[in-house]
Motif scaffolding. Sequence first.
Motif, short mmCIF file in Angstrom:
data_model
loop_
_atom_site.label_atom_id
_atom_site.label_comp_id
_atom_site.label_asym_id
_atom_site.label_seq_id
_atom_site.Cartn_x
_atom_site.Cartn_y
_atom_site.Cartn_z
N UNK A 83 -1.46 4.59 12.02
CA UNK A 83 -2.64 3.96 11.43
C UNK A 83 -2.37 3.49 10.01
N UNK A 84 -1.68 4.31 9.23
CA UNK A 84 -1.38 3.94 7.85
C UNK A 84 -0.40 2.78 7.77
N UNK A 85 0.45 2.64 8.78
CA UNK A 85 1.38 1.52 8.79
C UNK A 85 0.74 0.23 9.27
N UNK A 86 -0.28 0.34 10.11
CA UNK A 86 -0.90 -0.83 10.72
C UNK A 86 -1.87 -1.52 9.77
N UNK A 92 0.84 -1.19 0.00
CA UNK A 92 0.00 0.00 0.00
C UNK A 92 0.88 1.24 0.00
N UNK A 93 0.46 2.29 -0.68
CA UNK A 93 1.23 3.54 -0.75
C UNK A 93 0.28 4.71 -0.52
N UNK A 94 0.56 5.49 0.49
CA UNK A 94 -0.24 6.67 0.82
C UNK A 94 0.68 7.84 1.15
N UNK A 95 0.10 9.01 1.25
CA UNK A 95 0.90 10.17 1.66
C UNK A 95 0.18 10.94 2.76
N UNK A 99 -5.67 -1.71 6.05
CA UNK A 99 -5.18 -2.71 5.09
C UNK A 99 -5.67 -2.50 3.65
N UNK A 100 -6.82 -1.88 3.45
CA UNK A 100 -7.33 -1.65 2.10
C UNK A 100 -7.31 -0.16 1.73
#
Length: 268
Positions: free
Chosen positions: A247-250, A197-200, A254-255
């Motif tokens: 939260x983004x790492x946990x 997953x990739x977010x910013x 997940x989706x």
Amino acid sequence: MSLHPELIPRVTVDCATYPSLREKGVLITGGGSGIGASLVEHFCGQGARVGFIDLSQDYAHETARRVAAATGNQPHYEAADLRDIRALRSAIRSLSERIGPVRILINNAGNDDRMPIEDVTPEYWDERFQTNLRHQFFAAQAVIGEMTRAGGGSIINMGSISWMRGASGLIFYTTAKSAVMGLTKSLARELGERNIRVNSIAPGWVLTERQVERAKRIYQGKFSEYLEVQCLKEHLLPPDIARMALWLGADDSRLVTAQMFIVDGGVV
């Protein structure tokens, strides 16, 4: 104006616990101070195996010492100039050997120094992009193999709301930070089949020690003026960004991928 105690960046331990972070390998760039140091502390507090990279050996050593004392979890670090991709890759390899496969990468390192537009040279422009954008791609490139072999992972790229506001005096920074969203979207599309997953995260004005000292030196009125444009009348601190990164790492997220999360108290 004298700063109130609540403006001083603080350690925040009263936050959610994410069991999925325990024993996971977490790599953080720019982890020696500011937001990065808070990220190191928060992930160590979750029981993760944390490695971080910083330009300053002194800052890195002090952060590692302080975090180990506060959390009982010793982070590992490498001092490296992330503008040097060979040094970046070497630091990542060294840290991976100590923390295990990197499952979470936080591309945090950056620098928002100002310069009048007339003084910007091609060389300075290129150096600012090396500082604020290029290393994010190459750090991701360096860990996707081990993330894939480990079954997936999470990459978090640090952006900024500065480009959304058209902030003046740092056009080289705002241009680079706007590109973080494009990088995030494309990486998410390419790596999704590998369960990566990739977010910013796009922070507002976060009162790190560096930002506080600069504002006090240049224009103390900025503290009150900035709050006027925020919906929530409380200054952002490094732990506010670190909590979103947890939260983004946990696995709780997940989706969630290809997204930008604005943490600015309601400015944009």
